[in-house]
Design an enzyme around this catalytic site. Structure first.
Site, PDB file in Angstrom:
ATOM      1  N   ASN A   1      -0.814   2.321  -0.103  1.00  0.00           N
ATOM      2  CA  ASN A   1      -0.772   3.755  -0.416  1.00  0.00           C
ATOM      3  C   ASN A   1      -0.138   4.490   0.764  1.00  0.00           C
ATOM      4  O   ASN A   1       0.222   3.876   1.766  1.00  0.00           O
ATOM      5  CB  ASN A   1      -2.172   4.285  -0.734  1.00  0.00           C
ATOM      6  CG  ASN A   1      -3.129   4.098   0.426  1.00  0.00           C
ATOM      7  OD1 ASN A   1      -2.959   4.678   1.492  1.00  0.00           O
ATOM      8  ND2 ASN A   1      -4.133   3.249   0.233  1.00  0.00           N
TER       9      ASN A   1
ATOM     10  N   ASP B   1      -8.606   0.960  -4.301  1.00  0.00           N
ATOM     11  CA  ASP B   1      -9.746   0.751  -5.197  1.00  0.00           C
ATOM     12  C   ASP B   1      -9.695  -0.625  -5.860  1.00  0.00           C
ATOM     13  O   ASP B   1     -10.716  -1.188  -6.205  1.00  0.00           O
ATOM     14  CB  ASP B   1      -9.750   1.835  -6.279  1.00  0.00           C
ATOM     15  CG  ASP B   1     -10.143   3.184  -5.694  1.00  0.00           C
ATOM     16  OD1 ASP B   1     -10.943   3.191  -4.733  1.00  0.00           O
ATOM     17  OD2 ASP B   1      -9.636   4.215  -6.165  1.00  0.00           O
TER      18      ASP B   1
ATOM     19  N   LYS C   1       5.681 -17.048  -3.600  1.00  0.00           N
ATOM     20  CA  LYS C   1       6.430 -15.862  -4.017  1.00  0.00           C
ATOM     21  C   LYS C   1       6.729 -15.928  -5.524  1.00  0.00           C
ATOM     22  O   LYS C   1       7.209 -16.950  -6.017  1.00  0.00           O
ATOM     23  CB  LYS C   1       7.734 -15.779  -3.224  1.00  0.00           C
ATOM     24  CG  LYS C   1       8.491 -14.519  -3.498  1.00  0.00           C
ATOM     25  CD  LYS C   1       9.792 -14.458  -2.735  1.00  0.00           C
ATOM     26  CE  LYS C   1      10.606 -13.289  -3.233  1.00  0.00           C
ATOM     27  NZ  LYS C   1      12.008 -13.405  -2.937  1.00  0.00           N
TER      28      LYS C   1
ATOM     29  N   PRO D   1     -14.640  -3.848  -3.000  1.00  0.00           N
ATOM     30  CA  PRO D   1     -15.958  -3.333  -2.600  1.00  0.00           C
ATOM     31  C   PRO D   1     -15.817  -1.906  -2.086  1.00  0.00           C
ATOM     32  O   PRO D   1     -14.793  -1.565  -1.496  1.00  0.00           O
ATOM     33  CB  PRO D   1     -16.375  -4.278  -1.465  1.00  0.00           C
ATOM     34  CG  PRO D   1     -15.092  -4.860  -0.956  1.00  0.00           C
ATOM     35  CD  PRO D   1     -14.172  -4.931  -2.136  1.00  0.00           C
TER      36      PRO D   1
ATOM     37  N   ILE E   1     -16.680   0.366   0.620  1.00  0.00           N
ATOM     38  CA  ILE E   1     -17.199   0.194   1.984  1.00  0.00           C
ATOM     39  C   ILE E   1     -18.175   1.313   2.333  1.00  0.00           C
ATOM     40  O   ILE E   1     -19.252   1.085   2.880  1.00  0.00           O
ATOM     41  CB  ILE E   1     -16.022   0.135   2.986  1.00  0.00           C
ATOM     42  CG1 ILE E   1     -15.067  -0.998   2.567  1.00  0.00           C
ATOM     43  CG2 ILE E   1     -16.517  -0.067   4.414  1.00  0.00           C
ATOM     44  CD1 ILE E   1     -13.716  -0.982   3.242  1.00  0.00           C
TER      45      ILE E   1
ATOM     46  N   PHE F   1     -14.666  10.567   3.344  1.00  0.00           N
ATOM     47  CA  PHE F   1     -13.579  11.508   3.054  1.00  0.00           C
ATOM     48  C   PHE F   1     -13.333  11.485   1.547  1.00  0.00           C
ATOM     49  O   PHE F   1     -13.606  10.477   0.890  1.00  0.00           O
ATOM     50  CB  PHE F   1     -12.294  11.111   3.798  1.00  0.00           C
ATOM     51  CG  PHE F   1     -12.263  11.621   5.209  1.00  0.00           C
ATOM     52  CD1 PHE F   1     -13.106  11.098   6.172  1.00  0.00           C
ATOM     53  CD2 PHE F   1     -11.393  12.648   5.569  1.00  0.00           C
ATOM     54  CE1 PHE F   1     -13.088  11.576   7.476  1.00  0.00           C
ATOM     55  CE2 PHE F   1     -11.362  13.135   6.869  1.00  0.00           C
ATOM     56  CZ  PHE F   1     -12.212  12.596   7.828  1.00  0.00           C
TER      57      PHE F   1
ATOM     58  N   LYS G   1     -19.110  12.908  -5.449  1.00  0.00           N
ATOM     59  CA  LYS G   1     -18.837  11.680  -4.682  1.00  0.00           C
ATOM     60  C   LYS G   1     -19.888  11.480  -3.595  1.00  0.00           C
ATOM     61  O   LYS G   1     -20.334  10.354  -3.358  1.00  0.00           O
ATOM     62  CB  LYS G   1     -17.445  11.785  -4.059  1.00  0.00           C
ATOM     63  CG  LYS G   1     -16.938  10.517  -3.463  1.00  0.00           C
ATOM     64  CD  LYS G   1     -15.444  10.576  -3.199  1.00  0.00           C
ATOM     65  CE  LYS G   1     -14.659  10.564  -4.498  1.00  0.00           C
ATOM     66  NZ  LYS G   1     -13.226  10.670  -4.301  1.00  0.00           N
TER      67      LYS G   1
HETATM   68  O1  C5P Z   1     -13.817   6.831  -4.096  1.00  0.00           O
HETATM   69  P1  C5P Z   1     -12.849   7.387  -3.109  1.00  0.00           P
HETATM   70  O2  C5P Z   1     -11.777   6.416  -2.718  1.00  0.00           O
HETATM   71  O3  C5P Z   1     -12.283   8.710  -3.473  1.00  0.00           O
HETATM   72  O4  C5P Z   1     -13.741   7.650  -1.813  1.00  0.00           O
HETATM   73  C1  C5P Z   1     -13.201   8.034  -0.607  1.00  0.00           C
HETATM   74  C2  C5P Z   1     -14.132   7.697   0.509  1.00  0.00           C
HETATM   75  O5  C5P Z   1     -14.725   6.424   0.304  1.00  0.00           O
HETATM   76  C3  C5P Z   1     -13.411   7.601   1.842  1.00  0.00           C
HETATM   77  O6  C5P Z   1     -14.323   7.929   2.855  1.00  0.00           O
HETATM   78  C4  C5P Z   1     -13.027   6.138   1.878  1.00  0.00           C
HETATM   79  O7  C5P Z   1     -12.819   5.689   3.222  1.00  0.00           O
HETATM   80  C5  C5P Z   1     -14.232   5.481   1.246  1.00  0.00           C
HETATM   81  N1  C5P Z   1     -13.950   4.265   0.484  1.00  0.00           N
HETATM   82  C6  C5P Z   1     -14.422   3.055   0.946  1.00  0.00           C
HETATM   83  N2  C5P Z   1     -14.219   1.909   0.227  1.00  0.00           N
HETATM   84  C7  C5P Z   1     -13.539   1.932  -0.932  1.00  0.00           C
HETATM   85  C8  C5P Z   1     -13.047   3.152  -1.423  1.00  0.00           C
HETATM   86  C9  C5P Z   1     -13.253   4.286  -0.680  1.00  0.00           C
HETATM   87  O8  C5P Z   1     -15.041   3.037   2.019  1.00  0.00           O
HETATM   88  N3  C5P Z   1     -13.352   0.824  -1.591  1.00  0.00           N
END
Ligand code: C5P
Length: 397
Positions: free
Chosen positions: A208, A276, A286, A304, A306, A323, A337
Protein backbone atom coordinates in the site's frame (compact mmCIF):
# COMPACT_ATOMS: atom_id res chain seq x y z
CA UNK A 1 24.47 8.72 36.41
CA UNK A 2 25.67 7.34 33.10
CA UNK A 3 26.45 3.86 34.39
CA UNK A 4 26.38 1.32 31.58
CA UNK A 5 26.18 3.99 28.88
CA UNK A 6 28.61 3.93 26.01
CA UNK A 7 29.75 7.18 24.41
CA UNK A 8 31.55 7.24 21.09
CA UNK A 9 33.60 10.43 21.38
CA UNK A 10 34.95 11.89 18.16
CA UNK A 11 37.71 14.43 18.74
CA UNK A 12 38.15 16.82 15.82
CA UNK A 13 41.12 19.00 15.00
CA UNK A 14 40.91 22.24 16.92
CA UNK A 15 42.65 23.85 19.86
CA UNK A 16 39.60 22.95 21.99
CA UNK A 17 40.62 19.28 21.63
CA UNK A 18 42.55 19.69 24.88
CA UNK A 19 39.22 20.16 26.68
CA UNK A 20 38.07 16.79 25.33
CA UNK A 21 40.63 15.12 27.58
CA UNK A 22 38.79 16.62 30.55
CA UNK A 23 35.51 15.55 28.96
CA UNK A 24 36.70 11.92 28.83
CA UNK A 25 37.53 12.14 32.53
CA UNK A 26 34.09 13.56 33.37
CA UNK A 27 32.28 10.90 31.32
CA UNK A 28 34.30 8.17 33.01
CA UNK A 29 33.58 9.65 36.46
CA UNK A 30 29.86 9.62 35.63
CA UNK A 31 30.13 5.88 34.92
CA UNK A 32 30.11 5.99 31.11
CA UNK A 33 32.43 3.99 28.92
CA UNK A 34 34.11 6.26 26.40
CA UNK A 35 35.26 4.86 23.07
CA UNK A 36 37.47 7.58 21.59
CA UNK A 37 38.05 8.36 17.92
CA UNK A 38 40.71 10.89 17.02
CA UNK A 39 40.74 12.53 13.59
CA UNK A 40 44.06 13.11 11.84
CA UNK A 41 43.77 16.84 12.58
CA UNK A 42 42.73 16.09 16.17
CA UNK A 43 45.98 14.16 16.64
CA UNK A 44 47.84 17.40 15.89
CA UNK A 45 46.41 18.84 19.11
CA UNK A 46 46.24 15.88 21.51
CA UNK A 47 48.15 12.65 21.34
CA UNK A 48 46.50 9.24 20.88
CA UNK A 49 48.38 8.10 23.97
CA UNK A 50 46.83 10.70 26.30
CA UNK A 51 43.37 10.01 24.87
CA UNK A 52 43.61 6.25 25.32
CA UNK A 53 45.23 6.58 28.76
CA UNK A 54 42.32 8.70 30.01
CA UNK A 55 39.64 6.60 28.31
CA UNK A 56 41.28 3.39 29.53
CA UNK A 57 40.79 1.86 26.11
CA UNK A 58 42.28 1.97 22.65
CA UNK A 59 41.77 5.03 20.51
CA UNK A 60 40.54 4.57 16.95
CA UNK A 61 42.33 6.75 14.48
CA UNK A 62 42.15 5.54 10.91
CA UNK A 63 39.53 4.01 8.69
CA UNK A 64 42.08 1.90 6.87
CA UNK A 65 43.61 0.35 9.94
CA UNK A 66 43.03 -3.26 8.98
CA UNK A 67 43.54 -4.56 12.50
CA UNK A 68 40.68 -2.39 13.69
CA UNK A 69 38.51 -3.56 10.82
CA UNK A 70 39.24 -7.16 11.80
CA UNK A 71 38.59 -6.46 15.49
CA UNK A 72 35.59 -4.21 15.11
CA UNK A 73 34.39 -2.88 11.76
CA UNK A 74 33.55 0.79 11.47
CA UNK A 75 29.85 0.02 11.04
CA UNK A 76 29.75 -1.90 14.29
CA UNK A 77 31.84 0.78 16.02
CA UNK A 78 29.34 3.43 14.93
CA UNK A 79 26.42 1.48 16.33
CA UNK A 80 27.81 0.08 19.57
CA UNK A 81 27.19 3.34 21.41
CA UNK A 82 24.29 4.99 23.18
CA UNK A 83 25.33 8.44 21.99
CA UNK A 84 27.91 9.81 19.58
CA UNK A 85 29.52 13.04 20.80
CA UNK A 86 31.66 15.17 18.48
CA UNK A 87 33.87 17.54 20.50
CA UNK A 88 35.32 19.67 19.16
CA UNK A 89 33.14 19.71 16.05
CA UNK A 90 35.17 21.79 13.63
CA UNK A 91 33.71 23.72 10.69
CA UNK A 92 35.21 21.07 8.43
CA UNK A 93 33.62 18.17 10.31
CA UNK A 94 30.27 19.95 10.36
CA UNK A 95 30.56 20.49 6.60
CA UNK A 96 31.33 16.83 6.03
CA UNK A 97 28.41 15.77 8.21
CA UNK A 98 26.00 18.16 6.49
CA UNK A 99 26.95 16.91 3.02
CA UNK A 100 27.32 13.24 3.94
CA UNK A 101 31.00 12.91 3.10
CA UNK A 102 32.81 9.89 4.44
CA UNK A 103 36.51 10.20 3.67
CA UNK A 104 38.02 9.23 7.01
CA UNK A 105 37.09 7.16 10.03
CA UNK A 106 35.26 9.94 11.94
CA UNK A 107 33.08 11.07 9.03
CA UNK A 108 32.37 7.46 8.03
CA UNK A 109 31.23 6.63 11.56
CA UNK A 110 29.02 9.70 11.58
CA UNK A 111 27.40 8.65 8.32
CA UNK A 112 27.01 5.00 9.34
CA UNK A 113 25.65 5.48 12.84
CA UNK A 114 22.05 4.81 13.77
CA UNK A 115 22.50 6.48 17.15
CA UNK A 116 21.87 10.05 18.22
CA UNK A 117 24.69 12.47 17.58
CA UNK A 118 25.57 15.55 19.63
CA UNK A 119 28.05 18.12 18.37
CA UNK A 120 30.01 20.67 20.38
CA UNK A 121 31.11 23.15 17.70
CA UNK A 122 34.38 25.01 18.16
CA UNK A 123 35.93 27.43 15.70
CA UNK A 124 36.91 31.01 15.03
CA UNK A 125 34.07 33.57 15.36
CA UNK A 126 34.04 34.45 11.64
CA UNK A 127 34.04 30.80 10.68
CA UNK A 128 31.10 30.16 13.02
CA UNK A 129 29.13 33.14 11.74
CA UNK A 130 29.87 32.39 8.09
CA UNK A 131 26.66 31.65 6.16
CA UNK A 132 28.13 28.31 5.02
CA UNK A 133 28.60 27.13 8.63
CA UNK A 134 25.20 28.45 9.63
CA UNK A 135 23.66 26.64 6.64
CA UNK A 136 25.41 23.44 7.69
CA UNK A 137 24.21 23.92 11.26
CA UNK A 138 20.60 24.31 10.08
CA UNK A 139 20.94 21.15 7.96
CA UNK A 140 22.37 19.19 10.88
CA UNK A 141 19.70 20.40 13.28
CA UNK A 142 17.07 19.48 10.68
CA UNK A 143 18.59 15.99 10.63
CA UNK A 144 17.96 15.76 14.37
CA UNK A 145 21.56 16.31 15.48
CA UNK A 146 21.81 17.76 18.97
CA UNK A 147 24.09 20.72 19.64
CA UNK A 148 25.73 22.09 22.75
CA UNK A 149 27.38 25.51 22.57
CA UNK A 150 29.36 27.17 21.23
CA UNK A 151 29.83 29.79 23.92
CA UNK A 152 30.86 33.44 23.65
CA UNK A 153 34.28 34.39 24.90
CA UNK A 154 37.94 35.03 24.21
CA UNK A 155 39.32 32.68 21.66
CA UNK A 156 42.74 31.17 21.18
CA UNK A 157 43.06 33.12 17.91
CA UNK A 158 42.77 36.43 19.83
CA UNK A 159 39.22 37.28 18.71
CA UNK A 160 36.10 37.48 20.85
CA UNK A 161 32.61 36.13 20.19
CA UNK A 162 30.70 32.89 19.67
CA UNK A 163 32.84 29.92 18.69
CA UNK A 164 34.37 28.70 21.95
CA UNK A 165 33.59 25.05 22.57
CA UNK A 166 31.13 24.43 25.41
CA UNK A 167 32.88 23.58 28.67
CA UNK A 168 33.28 19.83 29.40
CA UNK A 169 30.81 20.04 32.31
CA UNK A 170 28.25 21.61 29.98
CA UNK A 171 28.76 18.86 27.38
CA UNK A 172 28.45 16.20 30.10
CA UNK A 173 25.19 17.78 31.29
CA UNK A 174 23.78 17.94 27.74
CA UNK A 175 24.78 14.32 27.03
CA UNK A 176 23.32 13.19 30.37
CA UNK A 177 20.06 14.99 29.60
CA UNK A 178 19.92 13.34 26.17
CA UNK A 179 20.49 9.92 27.71
CA UNK A 180 18.59 10.01 30.96
CA UNK A 181 15.88 12.61 31.07
CA UNK A 182 12.44 13.35 29.75
CA UNK A 183 8.97 12.42 30.98
CA UNK A 184 9.19 9.01 29.28
CA UNK A 185 12.62 8.13 30.67
CA UNK A 186 12.54 4.52 31.91
CA UNK A 187 9.49 3.73 29.77
CA UNK A 188 9.45 1.30 26.86
CA UNK A 189 7.23 2.22 23.92
CA UNK A 190 6.54 0.00 20.94
CA UNK A 191 5.78 1.64 17.60
CA UNK A 192 4.72 -0.09 14.38
CA UNK A 193 5.17 1.76 11.12
CA UNK A 194 5.13 1.57 7.35
CA UNK A 195 3.29 -0.73 4.98
CA UNK A 196 3.53 -4.49 4.88
CA UNK A 197 4.44 -6.46 1.76
CA UNK A 198 2.44 -9.60 1.18
CA UNK A 199 4.11 -11.90 -1.36
CA UNK A 200 2.29 -13.24 -4.41
CA UNK A 201 5.35 -15.15 -5.60
CA UNK A 202 9.10 -14.69 -4.99
CA UNK A 203 9.21 -11.46 -7.04
CA UNK A 204 5.77 -9.88 -6.62
CA UNK A 205 3.87 -8.59 -3.66
CA UNK A 206 0.81 -6.66 -2.56
CA UNK A 207 1.55 -3.38 -0.78
CA UNK A 208 0.00 0.00 0.00
CA UNK A 209 1.04 3.66 -0.26
CA UNK A 210 2.08 4.20 3.36
CA UNK A 211 5.46 6.01 3.52
CA UNK A 212 6.05 5.34 7.21
CA UNK A 213 6.46 9.10 7.79
CA UNK A 214 4.00 9.34 10.68
CA UNK A 215 5.40 6.27 12.45
CA UNK A 216 9.00 7.48 12.08
CA UNK A 217 8.07 10.94 13.38
CA UNK A 218 6.31 9.35 16.35
CA UNK A 219 9.25 7.14 17.21
CA UNK A 220 11.56 10.18 17.12
CA UNK A 221 9.21 12.24 19.29
CA UNK A 222 8.87 9.45 21.87
CA UNK A 223 12.67 9.00 21.90
CA UNK A 224 13.09 12.75 22.42
CA UNK A 225 10.93 12.47 25.55
CA UNK A 226 13.34 9.84 26.89
CA UNK A 227 11.51 6.62 25.98
CA UNK A 228 13.25 3.45 24.88
CA UNK A 229 11.55 2.83 21.56
CA UNK A 230 11.16 -0.50 19.76
CA UNK A 231 10.36 0.44 16.18
CA UNK A 232 8.87 -2.42 14.19
CA UNK A 233 8.74 -1.29 10.59
CA UNK A 234 7.61 -2.68 7.28
CA UNK A 235 9.40 -1.65 4.07
CA UNK A 236 8.84 2.10 4.42
CA UNK A 237 10.24 4.81 2.15
CA UNK A 238 11.05 7.14 5.07
CA UNK A 239 14.13 5.90 6.98
CA UNK A 240 13.80 5.02 10.66
CA UNK A 241 15.04 7.65 13.12
CA UNK A 242 18.35 7.30 14.92
CA UNK A 243 18.43 6.20 18.53
CA UNK A 244 15.59 3.68 18.41
CA UNK A 245 15.73 -0.13 18.24
CA UNK A 246 14.76 -0.93 14.67
CA UNK A 247 13.17 -4.29 13.87
CA UNK A 248 12.57 -4.70 10.14
CA UNK A 249 9.81 -6.94 8.84
CA UNK A 250 8.00 -7.47 5.55
CA UNK A 251 4.71 -9.23 6.15
CA UNK A 252 1.90 -8.73 8.65
CA UNK A 253 2.64 -12.08 10.23
CA UNK A 254 6.30 -11.15 10.72
CA UNK A 255 5.16 -7.83 12.19
CA UNK A 256 2.90 -9.58 14.68
CA UNK A 257 5.71 -11.92 15.75
CA UNK A 258 8.14 -8.99 16.16
CA UNK A 259 5.58 -7.00 18.17
CA UNK A 260 4.83 -9.89 20.53
CA UNK A 261 8.56 -10.53 20.97
CA UNK A 262 9.10 -6.85 21.89
CA UNK A 263 6.52 -6.93 24.71
CA UNK A 264 6.26 -6.05 27.55
CA UNK A 265 5.98 -2.35 26.89
CA UNK A 266 4.41 0.56 28.74
CA UNK A 267 2.68 1.78 25.61
CA UNK A 268 2.16 0.56 22.05
CA UNK A 269 1.39 2.84 19.13
CA UNK A 270 0.33 1.00 15.99
CA UNK A 271 0.91 3.38 13.12
CA UNK A 272 1.60 0.68 10.51
CA UNK A 273 -0.66 0.31 7.51
CA UNK A 274 -0.96 -3.44 7.78
CA UNK A 275 -2.40 -5.31 4.79
CA UNK A 276 -5.73 -6.80 5.78
CA UNK A 277 -5.26 -9.73 3.44
CA UNK A 278 -2.40 -11.89 2.32
CA UNK A 279 -2.23 -14.21 -0.66
CA UNK A 280 -3.15 -17.66 0.62
CA UNK A 281 -1.88 -19.46 -2.47
CA UNK A 282 1.53 -17.76 -2.64
CA UNK A 283 3.54 -19.39 -5.43
CA UNK A 284 6.93 -20.89 -4.64
CA UNK A 285 8.23 -19.96 -8.12
CA UNK A 286 7.66 -16.89 -10.28
CA UNK A 287 4.20 -17.16 -11.84
CA UNK A 288 4.27 -17.44 -15.65
CA UNK A 289 1.80 -16.49 -18.34
CA UNK A 290 0.60 -19.75 -19.84
CA UNK A 291 -0.48 -18.21 -23.17
CA UNK A 292 -4.16 -18.95 -22.53
CA UNK A 293 -4.94 -15.32 -21.65
CA UNK A 294 -6.36 -16.54 -18.32
CA UNK A 295 -5.36 -14.45 -15.31
CA UNK A 296 -4.06 -16.41 -12.32
CA UNK A 297 -6.56 -16.78 -9.53
CA UNK A 298 -5.33 -15.31 -6.28
CA UNK A 299 -6.90 -16.56 -3.09
CA UNK A 300 -6.75 -14.40 -0.01
CA UNK A 301 -6.56 -15.15 3.69
CA UNK A 302 -7.15 -12.60 6.43
CA UNK A 303 -4.05 -11.31 8.20
CA UNK A 304 -3.86 -11.27 11.99
CA UNK A 305 -4.98 -7.97 13.50
CA UNK A 306 -1.90 -6.86 15.41
CA UNK A 307 -3.59 -4.01 17.22
CA UNK A 308 -6.46 -6.21 18.41
CA UNK A 309 -4.08 -9.01 19.40
CA UNK A 310 -1.94 -6.66 21.50
CA UNK A 311 -5.01 -5.02 23.05
CA UNK A 312 -6.25 -8.41 24.20
CA UNK A 313 -2.86 -9.86 25.11
CA UNK A 314 -2.04 -10.87 28.71
CA UNK A 315 1.04 -8.64 28.24
CA UNK A 316 -1.17 -5.68 27.22
CA UNK A 317 0.66 -2.36 27.55
CA UNK A 318 -1.02 0.15 29.83
CA UNK A 319 -1.80 2.34 26.85
CA UNK A 320 -2.57 1.00 23.38
CA UNK A 321 -3.02 3.48 20.55
CA UNK A 322 -4.26 2.63 17.06
CA UNK A 323 -4.60 4.66 13.91
CA UNK A 324 -7.59 4.75 11.61
CA UNK A 325 -7.21 5.88 8.04
CA UNK A 326 -10.70 6.52 6.74
CA UNK A 327 -12.15 8.11 3.64
CA UNK A 328 -15.67 8.88 4.96
CA UNK A 329 -17.58 9.40 8.23
CA UNK A 330 -14.20 9.37 9.94
CA UNK A 331 -15.23 9.85 13.58
CA UNK A 332 -18.07 7.35 13.44
CA UNK A 333 -15.93 4.65 11.86
CA UNK A 334 -12.97 5.32 14.14
CA UNK A 335 -15.11 5.25 17.27
CA UNK A 336 -16.48 1.87 16.26
CA UNK A 337 -12.93 0.71 15.48
CA UNK A 338 -11.74 1.71 18.95
CA UNK A 339 -14.39 -0.50 20.52
CA UNK A 340 -13.80 -3.36 18.11
CA UNK A 341 -10.03 -3.43 18.51
CA UNK A 342 -10.07 -2.91 22.27
CA UNK A 343 -7.47 -0.11 22.21
CA UNK A 344 -7.47 2.98 24.41
CA UNK A 345 -7.08 5.69 21.77
CA UNK A 346 -7.59 5.88 18.05
CA UNK A 347 -5.87 8.57 16.03
CA UNK A 348 -8.24 8.99 13.11
CA UNK A 349 -7.49 10.72 9.86
CA UNK A 350 -9.17 11.35 6.56
CA UNK A 351 -7.04 9.92 3.79
CA UNK A 352 -9.39 10.67 0.88
CA UNK A 353 -7.34 11.44 -2.25
CA UNK A 354 -8.03 15.22 -2.08
CA UNK A 355 -6.46 15.59 1.37
CA UNK A 356 -2.88 14.73 0.28
CA UNK A 357 -2.37 13.08 3.68
CA UNK A 358 -1.33 9.58 2.58
CA UNK A 359 2.33 9.94 1.58
CA UNK A 360 2.28 13.71 2.34
CA UNK A 361 3.94 15.81 5.06
CA UNK A 362 0.81 16.95 6.86
CA UNK A 363 -1.92 15.31 8.83
CA UNK A 364 -5.28 16.37 10.24
CA UNK A 365 -6.31 14.01 12.99
CA UNK A 366 -9.06 13.42 15.50
CA UNK A 367 -8.04 11.77 18.75
CA UNK A 368 -10.72 9.38 19.93
CA UNK A 369 -10.60 8.18 23.49
CA UNK A 370 -13.01 7.21 26.23
CA UNK A 371 -13.58 10.96 26.72
CA UNK A 372 -14.85 11.41 23.15
CA UNK A 373 -13.50 12.89 19.93
CA UNK A 374 -10.98 15.74 19.90
CA UNK A 375 -10.22 17.45 16.57
CA UNK A 376 -6.66 18.65 16.07
CA UNK A 377 -5.96 21.34 13.47
CA UNK A 378 -4.08 20.35 10.30
CA UNK A 379 -0.36 20.36 11.10
CA UNK A 380 2.86 18.64 10.05
CA UNK A 381 3.25 14.95 10.80
CA UNK A 382 6.19 15.91 13.06
CA UNK A 383 3.92 18.21 15.07
CA UNK A 384 1.19 15.53 15.32
CA UNK A 385 3.91 13.19 16.57
CA UNK A 386 5.18 15.63 19.20
CA UNK A 387 1.66 16.33 20.47
CA UNK A 388 0.77 12.67 20.60
CA UNK A 389 4.04 11.79 22.35
CA UNK A 390 3.27 14.52 24.90
CA UNK A 391 -0.17 13.05 25.52
CA UNK A 392 1.28 9.55 25.87
CA UNK A 393 3.77 10.88 28.43
CA UNK A 394 0.90 12.46 30.41
CA UNK A 395 -1.12 9.25 30.28
CA UNK A 396 1.79 7.15 31.57
CA UNK A 397 2.59 9.42 34.53
O1 C5P B 1 -8.72 -2.07 10.62
P1 C5P B 1 -7.80 -0.97 10.22
O2 C5P B 1 -6.71 -1.41 9.30
O3 C5P B 1 -8.48 0.25 9.71
O4 C5P B 1 -7.12 -0.53 11.59
C1 C5P B 1 -6.08 0.38 11.65
C2 C5P B 1 -5.31 0.21 12.91
O5 C5P B 1 -5.14 -1.17 13.21
C3 C5P B 1 -3.91 0.78 12.80
O6 C5P B 1 -3.49 1.17 14.08
C4 C5P B 1 -3.13 -0.42 12.30
O7 C5P B 1 -1.74 -0.30 12.61
C5 C5P B 1 -3.78 -1.56 13.05
N1 C5P B 1 -3.81 -2.83 12.33
C6 C5P B 1 -3.07 -3.89 12.81
N2 C5P B 1 -3.12 -5.11 12.20
C7 C5P B 1 -3.88 -5.31 11.11
C8 C5P B 1 -4.65 -4.24 10.60
C9 C5P B 1 -4.57 -3.03 11.23
O8 C5P B 1 -2.36 -3.71 13.81
N3 C5P B 1 -3.91 -6.48 10.54
Amino acid sequence: MLAGKRILLIIGGGIAAYKSLELIRLFAKAGAKVVPVLTKAGAEFVTPLSVSALAGTKVYTDLFDLTDEAEMGHIQLSRAADLVVVAPATADLMGKMATGRADDLASTLLLATDKRVMIAPAMNVRMWLHPATQRNLATLQGDGILTVGPNDGDMACGEFGPGRMAEPAQILAAATAALTSGPLFGKHVLVTSGPTHEPIDPVRYIANRSSGAQGAALAAALRDLGARVSFVTGPASVPPPAGVDVIRVETARQMLAAVLAALPADAAVMAAAVADWRVANEAGQKMKKDGSGRAPGLEFAENPDILATVSHSPDRPRLVVGFAAETETVVQHATAKRARKGCDWIVANDVSPGTGIMGGDENAVTLISEAGAEDWPRMSKDEVARRLAGRIAEALQ
